[in-house]
Scaffold this active site. Structure first.
Site, PDB file in Angstrom:
ATOM      1  CD  GLU A   1      -5.447   4.152  35.246  1.00 23.09           C
ATOM      2  OE1 GLU A   1      -5.295   3.185  34.472  1.00 23.09           O
ATOM      3  OE2 GLU A   1      -6.552   4.516  35.677  1.00 23.09           O
TER       4      GLU A   1
ATOM      5  CB  CYS B   1     -10.285   6.233  36.623  1.00 16.64           C
ATOM      6  SG  CYS B   1      -9.708   5.759  34.991  1.00 16.64           S
TER       7      CYS B   1
ATOM      8  CB  THR C   1     -11.208   6.699  25.283  1.00 16.23           C
ATOM      9  OG1 THR C   1     -10.496   5.465  25.376  1.00 16.23           O
ATOM     10  CG2 THR C   1     -12.530   6.458  24.602  1.00 16.23           C
TER      11      THR C   1
ATOM     12  CB  SER D   1     -15.020  -1.037  30.619  1.00 16.62           C
ATOM     13  OG  SER D   1     -14.568  -0.166  31.624  1.00 16.62           O
TER      14      SER D   1
ATOM     15  CG  HIS E   1     -14.342   8.407  35.606  1.00 13.36           C
ATOM     16  ND1 HIS E   1     -13.142   9.019  35.312  1.00 13.36           N
ATOM     17  CD2 HIS E   1     -14.280   7.160  35.063  1.00 13.36           C
ATOM     18  CE1 HIS E   1     -12.382   8.174  34.623  1.00 13.36           C
ATOM     19  NE2 HIS E   1     -13.050   7.038  34.468  1.00 13.36           N
TER      20      HIS E   1
ATOM     21  CE  LYS F   1     -23.557   4.979  25.611  1.00 15.20           C
ATOM     22  NZ  LYS F   1     -22.729   3.820  25.196  1.00 15.20           N
TER      23      LYS F   1
ATOM     24  CG  ASN G   1      -9.624   8.533  30.089  1.00  7.65           C
ATOM     25  OD1 ASN G   1      -9.787   9.010  31.204  1.00  7.65           O
ATOM     26  ND2 ASN G   1      -9.772   7.250  29.837  1.00  7.65           N
TER      27      ASN G   1
ATOM     28  CB  SER H   1     -11.425  -0.200  35.157  1.00  6.19           C
ATOM     29  OG  SER H   1     -12.232   0.496  34.245  1.00  6.19           O
TER      30      SER H   1
END
Length: 388
Positions: free
Chosen positions: A80, A112, A153, A202, A234, A243, A276, A309
Site C-alpha cells: 500500500e 495490509c 506504529t 480501527s 497481523h 488483544k 509496522n 483496514s
C-alpha cells in the site's frame, strides 16, 4: 495429492532504527505506554536510499537460487506504499532480480491484507501448474507523520515468499474464511503520503473481524482451538494481536492457553523491533514464530489471521512440513538486527522529511547504505535503482 505452499521465506528492513523509550520521551509520553500499551521496543527507520522496490529486492535476493529465477513464472507484489499509480513494482523486481522475462508481474492493493491475497493466488496458480513457482513479496513503509498518534506504529520492510509444490516450510491449506466491509478506520488519499487513521476504532474493528472470521472458520471447517499449535496475527503493533488472542483463549484449556501465549510471544519478537510492515506484518510474525518457538514440530497447524483496514479480514491455516526451518535464510534477521545503526530522534525526523517525492531530478547519496539494492535518485521522473 501434491502439497502446495511456502517453500522459502526471506526478510529485509533498512539499516537504521530508533528506540521507543527515546521517542516516548521526545513526545512527552510515559515510555510504558509504548513498551507495554503498544508493545513496541524499537522501530525501523527508512532512509531515502530505500523504497518498497529496493526492500522487496533485498528481501527476495537472499533466498532465490539461479534455478528459482528461471522457474518463477509470476511475481505478485503486495503493497500500500506503491511508487507508481500505473506501473507495477513487480516489473522492477523482475529486472533487478534477473527473473525469467516470461513471468507475469502484478501489484496488489487492499491495505495490509494484500499480501495474504497474493499468497492465496500463488497457491491456486501453483496448484494448477505444479512445476512452476510464484514469488510473493509484501513490502511497505508505514508513515503516519511526526508527532501524530500513529507515529509509534510506523516501521517498514519486506517479506518475500516463494510458493511451490512440495514446499520446505508449510502447506497453505484450502480452508480460508474471509469478510469484507466498507469501513473508514484507516485510509490514505491519493494525494497524501501519510495515512489517516482512527486508531481506537480501527483496533475495535480488527478484533471484531477476527472474532467473526474465527467463528465462521470453526463452523465451516469443524475445527476448534485445540487443533492449533499457534495463532499468528497481523501485528501493526504487537499489543493488538495479544488483544485478539485473549478474545479466544477461554475456548482452550489451561494448558493450551499457556502454550498459545508462549507461541504468541515467539511470534512477536521481531515485530517488536521492526514496527509496522502493513502487508508484510503477518508474515514477519510467522517468520518470528518459526525462528523463536521452542516447541514447533512438523505437522503442527498454525492459524493465520490477516487484516487490512477499509476493511478485509481472513483466517486460514498452514501445516508445517518436515524441514520447515530449512526454508529460512540462516541467521538473516539476527544479523540484520545486530548490525542496525541507532538513530537519534532529531536525526530520525530529518530522515523522515527527506524521502524522494515530487517530479524534480535528484541524486541521493548511497554511500552509507550497505544494502545490495538502493535508490540512487530520480531522473526525468524515473527512479534510479542501483545494484551495489
Amino acid at each position: 495429492m501434491t502439497v502446495i505452499g511456502i517453500d522459502k521465506m526471506s526478510f529485509f528492513s533498512p539499516h537504521q532504527y530508533i528506540d521507543m523509550v527515546e521517542l516516548a520521551n521526545a513526545r512527552g509520553e510515559e515510555p510504558n505506554k509504548y513498551l507495554i500499551g503498544i508493545g513496541q521496543t524499537e522501530q525501523a527507520v527508512i532512509p531515502a536510499t530505500q523504497d518498497v522496490v529496493t526492500m522487496a529486492a533485498n528481501a527476495a535476493d537472499e533466498m532465490l537460487t539461479a534455478s528459482d529465477r528461471k522457474e518463477i513464472t509470476m511475481i505478485l507484489f503486495a503493497t500500500e506504499s506503491g511508487i507508481d499509480n500505473s506501473k507495477s513494482g513487480a516489473v522492477y523486481l523482475q529486472r533487478l532480480l534477473g527473473i525469467n522475462p516470461y513471468a507475469r508481474t502484478i501489484e496488489l492493493k487492499q491495505a495490509c491484507y494484500a499480501g495474504t491475497f497474493a499468497l492465496m493466488q500463488a497457491r491456486d496458480y501453483v496448484t494448477l501448474h505444479p512445476k512452476e513457482k510464484v514469488l510473493v513479496v509484501a513490502s511497505d513503509i508505514a508513515r503516519y507523520g511526526l508527532q501524530t498518534s500513529g507515529e509509534v506504529t510506523q516501521g517498514g520492510g519486506a517479506v518475500a515468499m516463494l510458493v511451490s509444490a512440495n514446499p520446505m516450510i508449510a502447506e497453505i491449506n484450502q480452508d480460508n474464511q474471509f469478510l469484507s466491509r466498507d469501513i473508514m478506520d484507516f485510509w490514505r488519499p491519493i494525494y497524501a503520503d501519510t495515512a489517516r487513521v482512527d486508531g481506537k476504532y480501527s483496533s475495535n474493528v480488527y478484533q471484531d473481524f477476527f472474532k467473526a472470521v474465527w467463528q465462521r472458520y470453526k463452523e465451516k471447517s469443524g475445527r476448534d482451538i485445540s487443533d492449533f499449535k499457534a495463532l499468528a496475527f497481523h501485528l501493526p503493533f504487537t499489543k493488538m494481536g495479544l488483544k485478539a488472542l485473549r478474545d479466544v483463549l477461554p475456548e482452550a484449556n489451561d494448558e493450551q492457553q499457556a502454550a498459545l501465549l508462549d507461541e504468541f510471544e515467539a511470534s512477536r519478537v521481531y515485530n517488536k523491533r521492526i514496527g509496522n510492515l502493513y502487508t508484510g506484518s503477518l508474515y514477519l510474525s510467522l517468520y518470528s514464530l518459526l525462528e523463536n518457538s521452542q516447541s514447533l514440530e512438523a505437522g503442527d497447524r498454525i492459524g493465520m489471521f490477516s487484516y487490512g483496514s477499509g476493511a478485509e479480514g481472513e483466517f486460514y491455516s498452514l501445516t508445517l512440513q518436515p524441514h520447515f526451518n530449512s526454508g529460512l535464510v540462516t541467521g538473516q534477521i539476527e544479523s540484520l538486527l545486530a548490525n542496525r545503526q541507532y538513530v537519534s530522534i532529531p536525526d530520525y525526523e530529518k530522515i523522515f522529511n527527506n524521502q524522494l517525492r515530487g517530479p524534480e531530478d535528484r541524486v541521493i547519496d548511497i554511500k552509507d547504505d550497505g544494502a545490495k539494492f538502493t535508490l540512487h535518485g530520480q531522473k526525468n521522473e524515473q527512479r534510479q535503482y542501483v545494484c551495489n
